[in-house]
Design an enzyme around this catalytic site. Structure first.
Site, PDB file in Angstrom:
ATOM      1  CG  HIS A   1      -7.706  13.589   3.340  1.00  0.00           C
ATOM      2  ND1 HIS A   1      -8.968  14.146   3.485  1.00  0.00           N
ATOM      3  CD2 HIS A   1      -7.240  13.395   4.599  1.00  0.00           C
ATOM      4  CE1 HIS A   1      -9.248  14.258   4.773  1.00  0.00           C
ATOM      5  NE2 HIS A   1      -8.218  13.821   5.464  1.00  0.00           N
ATOM      6  N   GLY A  37      -8.612   2.595  -2.725  1.00  0.00           N
ATOM      7  CA  GLY A  37      -7.882   2.464  -3.971  1.00  0.00           C
ATOM      8  C   GLY A  37      -8.201   1.234  -4.782  1.00  0.00           C
ATOM      9  CD  GLU A  58     -29.628 -11.734  15.419  1.00  0.00           C
ATOM     10  OE1 GLU A  58     -30.104 -10.752  14.814  1.00  0.00           O
ATOM     11  OE2 GLU A  58     -29.927 -12.910  15.142  1.00  0.00           O
ATOM     12  CG  ASP A  97      -3.914  12.072   5.806  1.00  0.00           C
ATOM     13  OD1 ASP A  97      -3.769  12.438   4.626  1.00  0.00           O
ATOM     14  OD2 ASP A  97      -5.015  11.736   6.288  1.00  0.00           O
ATOM     15  CD  GLU A  98       0.185   8.275   9.090  1.00  0.00           C
ATOM     16  OE1 GLU A  98       0.223   7.041   9.246  1.00  0.00           O
ATOM     17  OE2 GLU A  98      -0.782   8.869   8.565  1.00  0.00           O
ATOM     18  CG  LEU A  99       4.298   8.508   6.528  1.00  0.00           C
ATOM     19  CD1 LEU A  99       4.572   7.306   5.641  1.00  0.00           C
ATOM     20  CD2 LEU A  99       5.303   8.573   7.679  1.00  0.00           C
ATOM     21  CB  SER A 156       5.583   1.059  -1.899  1.00  0.00           C
ATOM     22  OG  SER A 156       4.614   0.750  -0.919  1.00  0.00           O
TER      23      SER A 156
END
Length: 340
Positions: free
Chosen positions: A108, A134, A227, A83-85, A53
């Site tokens: 969030h 995003g 289906e 969230d968890e980081l 990143s």
């Protein structure tokens, strides 16, 4: 309860003008917020730990720093890591470098609402939560419109938290189509409930149960896939465009009659009772604690769930069928993989 929809013309104060903005994280939401704000004329830097990143943000032309350095340089910080980081990033990198009078934002409310992050009283806390992943926030912005969003002024230390939230929503394109004011509690609890009971948990369980019902009755798995899963998109797209009404106007009379008489046999009062129990677990913080505990233990439950899901028969059959249907793939999928 009626809500007010706000648009670009309602954003009366250019609260982000002249401010240094740091986007923390450069994943699905991070790349979209950063690029949209930059295209709107704002001064944006990226704070992210070394890795793919970090490299991607630099390739996209951003000044990119370690998180703590970016926070120290910024007036407005948006936390867009998973969230968890967020708790560890906040404690290790953000909190020690957070200036009095700065603003801290989220997309969030998980960590603020459930108390995993506590922000000093002299810092604004706000939220802008686009109601789209995003890659759509970015794509719709470049197409000249945007996605709806929720916004929150949670902690108004400077008296400008609400103005900052609204200007942020404008900068990423959401105010073009409408933004709604809410609270961290409402956004967090409704978002988690929607994901668990309907959009993700409820839907996948319904599809899987339908597939198993047909294959256990000796119908071909490939036909069962079409289906109960493949045609789902056709129906959801109609509801997305015009609600239940457009969907029911577009299907056959046979399908519509079956909708009315059979839906209540599947989604019974007992199912609704279970939904209320799910909501109670969210409201009490039980789900949040279970999720955080699993992450801190190395994700044993999440890993096991993923492995079991990967081995479902419907997944194996679907993977083979989709090879002959290239139209099921799109560039958006590639964008999501790049920035996740």
């Amino acid at each position: 309860m009626a809500v007010t929809m706000y648009y670009e013309e309602d954003v009366e104060v250019a609260a982000l003008a002249g401010k240094k903005i740091a986007v923390i994280g450069y994943g699905s939401q991070g790349h979209a917020h950063a690029q949209n704000l930059r295209d709107s004329g704002h001064d944006v830097i990226i704070g992210v730990r070394q890795g793919k990143s970090f490299d991607r943000a630099k390739e996209d032309g951003f000044e990119t720093f370690e998180v703590g350095e970016a926070v120290a340089k910024a007036d407005v910080i948006m936390v867009l890591a998973p969230d968890e980081l967020q708790q560890s990033i906040y404690e290790e990198d953000i909190k020690p470098n957070l200036k009095s009078g700065s603003a801290l934002g989220f997309a969030h409310g998980f960590n603020i609402h459930f108390g995993y992050i506590e922000v000093p009283e002299d810092v604004d806390v706000f939220m802008v939560a686009p109601k789209a992943p995003g890659h759509l926030v970015r794509r719709t912005f470049t197409e000249g419109f945007g996605t709806p969003a929720l916004f929150v002024s949670h902690q108004n230390a400077t008296g400008h938290a609400r103005e900052i939230a609204m200007d942020w929503a404008k900068g990423i394109g959401c105010a073009r189509v409408g933004i709604i004011e809410t609270t961290f509690k409402e956004e967090t609890e409704e978002d988690l409930f929607g994901e668990q009971a309907v959009l993700c948990g409820g839907l996948t369980a319904l599809v899987e149960a339908g597939f198993e019902t047909l294959t256990e009755a000796r119908y071909a798995g490939e036909l069962a896939y079409f289906e109960v899963l493949h045609e789902m998109k056709l129906i959801v797209d109609l509801m997305y465009e015009g609600g239940f009404t457009k969907m029911r106007q577009s299907i056959s009379n046979t399908a519509e009659f079956g909708d009315y008489v059979t839906g209540p046999r599947i989604i019974t009062d007992e199912v609704k009772k279970n939904m209320k129990l799910v909501l109670a677990d969210i409201q009490s913080g039980k789900f949040a604690q279970d999720f955080v505990d699993d992450f801190k233990a190395g994700r044993p439950k999440l890993t096991a769930y993923r492995e079991a899901a990967k081995n479902l028969e419907i997944e194996k059959i679907g993977a083979e069928l989709r090879k002959a249907m290239p139209f099921t793939q799109s560039g958006d999928d590639d964008a999501f993989k790049i920035y996740q």
